[in-house]
Design an enzyme around this catalytic site. Structure first.
Site, PDB file in Angstrom:
ATOM      1  N   GLY A 258      -6.729   9.592   7.853  1.00 44.70           N
ATOM      2  CA  GLY A 258      -7.142   8.322   7.268  1.00 44.70           C
ATOM      3  C   GLY A 258      -8.039   7.505   8.169  1.00 44.70           C
ATOM      4  O   GLY A 258      -8.182   6.294   7.981  1.00 44.70           O
TER       5      GLY A 258
ATOM      6  N   GLY B 215      -3.250   7.690  10.400  1.00 43.71           N
ATOM      7  CA  GLY B 215      -3.525   8.831  11.254  1.00 43.71           C
ATOM      8  C   GLY B 215      -4.959   9.315  11.176  1.00 43.71           C
ATOM      9  O   GLY B 215      -5.831   8.679  10.583  1.00 43.71           O
ATOM     10  N   PHE B 216      -5.197  10.475  11.782  1.00 46.84           N
ATOM     11  CA  PHE B 216      -6.554  11.006  11.849  1.00 46.84           C
ATOM     12  C   PHE B 216      -7.130  11.253  10.452  1.00 46.84           C
ATOM     13  O   PHE B 216      -8.316  11.023  10.222  1.00 46.84           O
ATOM     14  CB  PHE B 216      -6.566  12.304  12.654  1.00 46.84           C
ATOM     15  CG  PHE B 216      -6.020  12.144  14.050  1.00 46.84           C
ATOM     16  CD1 PHE B 216      -6.441  11.108  14.858  1.00 46.84           C
ATOM     17  CD2 PHE B 216      -5.063  13.018  14.534  1.00 46.84           C
ATOM     18  CE1 PHE B 216      -5.942  10.942  16.142  1.00 46.84           C
ATOM     19  CE2 PHE B 216      -4.554  12.865  15.817  1.00 46.84           C
ATOM     20  CZ  PHE B 216      -4.988  11.826  16.624  1.00 46.84           C
TER      21      PHE B 216
ATOM     22  N   CYS C  69       0.823  -1.212   0.000  1.00 49.11           N
ATOM     23  CA  CYS C  69       0.000   0.000   0.000  1.00 49.11           C
ATOM     24  C   CYS C  69       0.856   1.261   0.000  1.00 49.11           C
ATOM     25  O   CYS C  69       0.335   2.364  -0.144  1.00 49.11           O
ATOM     26  CB  CYS C  69      -0.941   0.013   1.194  1.00 49.11           C
ATOM     27  SG  CYS C  69      -0.129   0.153   2.787  1.00 49.11           S
TER      28      CYS C  69
END
Length: 511
Positions: A429, A426-427, A256
């Protein structure tokens, strides 16, 4: 057959779920022992497991490609190796085991392992992820139970057993490393909610990661990458193109962290196209780009048949003529639009090329791509530190790889980021963690904090009072009540049919 008969068949208990619960109970017992291990014991077990995985890296790479059809054997071997001894070397000096006294802060810190880790592993990187998560669990004195993707079940079960055997031979308790042999959606959902699971490590499709976060147990989940690379006019264009092609073709782009889109300025696009061709890319004309878009994206989303396949295989399926030596396909978007599907994540060797009129527009396009399709990483090629800072600040990502392949660099290989197969989104995502996940995320600390007033004394501590081994009586108790190794016989044919129906709901959107 009557409705009552059908209903009775649907409520037949699944012995595989019962077996999974038993594995979790066994892991719960194992971690009560291993959670008291000293640093010397932890490192001994970690070394044994790392060496066992490293020795069989090629064997399991071949098995994974054979079983799943994804990726390149020699590249998977590299990833498997990197998840063993090099990973151990990176964290060898990180002590997550020993209590510590901080006299200047008038504080004592006591490490507390999480307990039982329930770990989901994907079909795209099954063995490297399994090796990596096992190493993290051991270094943090946790037990781990794996649930592999059904498409990689056989190789994952065998690899987990090999690591478990190595751990036990080095002195670890039985049950420290285990694997679910027959994964299914209902099984995963039920075990994720178990009150004996301390934390879930979710690597897989977006739906499964969201399920982990809604399970009621703490979870560390990761989402899509869809990394954007920007090639600045200050870059050495031939070197940048080689890094991009090397990265996008590595293991047929199933990581990814691989670049999904490369942006440059219109004034630099001709140079970029030439350099990409020289590096082994096929630059698509408008007709080829349309064919590729139509093949890769259907009404239901990305065509999972293309995941982990080679550039030549994908070209053949899409009806595009390419040289047998082509390493990646590059569809060219001449007029970037927000809704172009080729700006989405593509876990295959297809790298979209687009250009901007100026640097400000390039940052805007990059940010829009990442916000629409997830994103935890980006890459910058060039020698312009001011632009690099602006680029990094403008994008909703948590790592920017500079003048290096993003596939490897964002995962900590070829850069000094922590080596990882869980890349926190993180936020931005929708994740609780933005870092590359490491063993430190599986340990919390009890902190004994004294009054900071200088007039209040700080005591002297003898940490040796914490050294203890499991009492013999406790050992006997666990031995007496250890879970049975077998289950009563049931209607196997009926259960097999139910499980096949359940597995139809699984998707192939792994990370």
């Amino acid at each position: 057959m009557s409705a009552d008969t059908n209903a009775s068949r649907l409520v037949v208990p699944d012995p595989h779920i019962a077996t999974a619960h038993m594995k979790v109970s066994r892991a719960h017992w194992a971690v009560r022992q291993f959670g008291k291990a000293n640093r010397e014991t932890v490192l001994k077990v970690a070394e044994a497991v790392a060496r066992a995985g490293h020795a069989q890296a090629g064997h399991y790479a071949d098995w994974a490609v054979r079983e799943t059809g994804f990726g390149v054997v020699e590249h998977k071997k590299i990833k498997n190796e990197l998840s063993t001894l090099p990973l151990l070397d990176y964290y060898r000096d990180l002590d997550l085991v020993s209590p510590r006294v901080l006299p200047d802060d008038k504080m004592v810190e006591l490490p507390k392992p999480a307990g039982v880790v329930f770990a989901l592993t994907p079909a795209t990187n099954p063995i490297a992820t399994l090796f990596y998560k096992a190493m993290l669990a051991i270094l943090s004195r946790n037990a781990i139970v794996f649930s592999p993707h059904p498409a990689a079940r056989e190789c994952s079960v065998a690899a987990a057993k090999a690591l478990a055997d190595a751990a036990e031979a080095a002195g670890a308790p039985a049950g420290l490393i285990q694997c679910v042999e027959h994964p299914s959606v209902p099984l995963v959902q039920e075990i994720m909610a178990s009150d004996r699971v301390a934390v879930i490590m979710a690597t897989g499709g977006g739906a499964m990661v969201r399920a982990a976060y809604s399970s009621g147990n703490p979870a560390l989940g990761v989402g899509p990458g869809n990394a954007v690379a920007y090639v600045d006019p200050s870059a050495k264009v031939d070197a940048a193109a080689k890094r991009l092609v090397d990265s996008k073709s590595f293991d047929n782009s199933v990581l990814c962290t691989n670049e999904s889109v490369v942006l440059t300025l219109e004034s630099n696009r001709g140079n970029m196209e030439r350099a990409l061709r020289s590096a082994g890319a096929h630059l698509c004309n408008e007709a080829d780009t349309d064919k590729l878009r139509e093949y890769l994206f259907t009404d239901t989303g990305f065509n999972v048949a293309a995941v982990g396949k080679s550039a030549t295989w994908i070209a053949d399926q899409a009806g595009i003529r390419v040289s047998p030596s082509v390493r990646i396909l590059v569809p060219v978007i001449t007029a970037p639009g927000q809704d172009d599907t080729l700006f989405r994540e593509k876990l295959c060797p297809v790298l979209t090329l687009a250009s901007a009129v100026d640097f400000q527009q390039a940052m805007t396009i990059a940010a829009q791509i990442l916000k629409r399709g997830g994103g935890h990483s980006a890459a910058f090629h060039g020698e312009a530190p001011d632009r690099l800072l602006r680029f990094s600040n403008a994008l909703p990502v948590y790592r920017v790889v500079v003048n290096a392949p993003c596939s490897q660099g964002a995962a900590g290989f070829g850069t000094h980021l922590p080596p990882s197969f869980m890349i926190g989104t993180g936020f931005a995502g929708r994740s609780s963690v933005g870092e590359n996940v490491g063993p430190q995320h599986l340990v919390h600390w009890t902190r004994i904090a004294y009054n900071s007033d200088a007039s209040v004394p700080f005591d002297q501590f003898d940490l040796s009072v914490l050294d203890s081994k499991m009492p013999a009586a406790t050992q006997q108790s666990h031995a007496t009540h250890s879970p049975p190794s077998a289950l009563p016989e049931t209607d196997r044919d009926m259960l097999r049919q139910l499980i096949l129906e359940e597995l139809k709901g699984l998707t192939g959107g792994d990370k």
